[in-house]
Design a protein around this motif. Structure first.
Motif: not given
Length: 400
Positions: A217, A219-220, A223-224
């Protein structure tokens, strides 16, 4: 009546029924047999019933003792003690231990008595607390600003590092009524070809390969966050980019200064916006949107009439930010006490060379041998302000 009494009663009834059946079938020889059977049964029935009743009482007592033992054992297991209803202290465990009595009766000395005491499990990390698994809730993210200025502009995707467009620089209009056979007037227009370079907006962070694999999670989240960083800078550049170096040439620096077409005594914030909309209309660029700081929008929202009523509606009403039928974009990217009214669809065009994207690579310094990665977010955009008269930029100043 106990189970055995019921059983004996049923047996006696069955025996009497059988005897009566035999008597009816063959009365000659059955009377004597029936009487002897009845006498024999009656002689032993009482004794059998007494012994069975005693057995029932003993079984009931035994079951009660078993139940008591089970309850004591359960309490002892739960509390880690002897079933007394509370955990035994070390002193209680020592004095109640059978080994202590045997040791005290020993006549030979020296001797040694050893007892392994039990401790009560608690939430202390040194006890049972280290075995507990905490509940993991969702990650708390720092608030993110809502980006809306891009939505006001037409967006065009391009495939080159520069954009060319023709811009009209002059219009000579000599159109006039012409008499029959007379020479018609000539008009003229001037254009120039403009080239707009696209600019890169980017940033990156280092991270270990292990943490990205172990915490998917994350990585998400990265990214955001990286994409949000691009959008945050982009919105500021769209409004205030000064065009120097790699900066965009923003809307405000290319806009037309607000000059009220006429004067209103005791003008309010709403009056000022209305006059800016009129300025756009007089320039033949009817406005399609308004940009201001959230503080200024709230000042407008709180305006009241002479009776103390809110002009834009009661506080409990859901009011879509709008003035004179035009949407209001309230963003902190706009300076306080400033406003921008414009026909944004005509005034400028935003070009997307690279849409916002996130890439991961080990090709940085010694990241490969250190199991590190560089997570890069970037976009490549260009902004062309084509009609400065379509943008009116002003200052609320001390307007109420």
């Amino acid at each position: 009546m106990t189970y055995h009494e019921k059983h004996l009663t049923r047996s006696a009834s069955a025996l009497l029924a059988a005897g009566q059946h035999l008597r009816r079938k063959d009365a000659s020889g059955t009377d004597d047999i029936f009487e002897r059977l009845s006498a024999k049964f009656g002689e032993h029935a009482g004794e059998v019933l007494r012994k069975l009743t005693e057995a029932d009482e003993k079984m009931a007592g035994f079951a009660a003792r078993i139940l008591d033992m089970e309850q004591r054992a359960a309490r002892a297991d739960f509390y880690g003690g002897s079933g007394s209803g509370h955990p035994e202290t070390w002193g209680e465990q020592f004095t109640r231990h059978t080994g202590l009595k045997a040791f005290s009766e020993e006549t030979t000395r020296p001797g040694r008595f050893r007892l392994e005491v039990k401790t009560t499990l608690t939430n202390d990390p040194a006890s049972g607390g280290s075995l507990g698994a905490p509940t993991r809730d969702a990650t708390a993210i720092i608030p993110r600003r809502r980006m809306q200025v891009r939505d006001l502009l037409p967006v065009v995707s391009v495939s080159s590092n520069a954009v060319e467009y023709a811009a009209q620089t002059n219009r000579t209009n000599n159109a006039a009524p012409v008499a029959e056979g007379a020479l018609k007037p000539e008009s003229g227009f001037a254009f120039e070809l403009r080239t707009l370079p696209t600019q890169v907006v980017a940033h990156w962070i280092p991270a270990s390969r292990q943490v990205l694999e172990d915490v998917p999670q994350l990585r998400d989240i990265i990214d955001g966050e990286l994409r949000y960083g691009l959008a945050y800078v982009e919105e500021g550049q769209l409004l205030y980019g000064d065009g120097s170096g790699s900066n965009l040439d923003g809307l405000v620096p290319n806009s037309t200064a607000f000059a009220a077409p006429f004067t209103i005594s005791n003008a309010t914030l709403i009056d000022t916006v209305g006059l800016a909309i009129l300025q756009n209309a007089l320039a033949d660029f009817p406005a399609d949107g308004i940009v201001m700081h959230p503080s200024d929008w709230m000042r407008i929202r709180l305006l009241k009439d002479v009776d103390g009523k809110y002009i834009l509606g009661d506080p409990q009403a859901v009011i879509t930010p709008a003035l004179f039928g035009l949407p209001v974009v309230a963003t902190q990217a706009m300076a306080v006490d400033k406003f921008l009214v414009g026909n944004f669809q005509v005034a400028a065009t935003l070009y997307d060379r690279w849409a916002a994207r996130v890439e991961v690579s080990t090709e940085h310094s010694d990241f490969f041998v250190r199991n590190l990665v560089a997570i890069l977010a970037e976009e490549r955009i260009g902004l062309a302000v084509k009609q400065p008269l379509a943008l009116t930029y002003g200052d609320f100043g001390n307007v109420a």
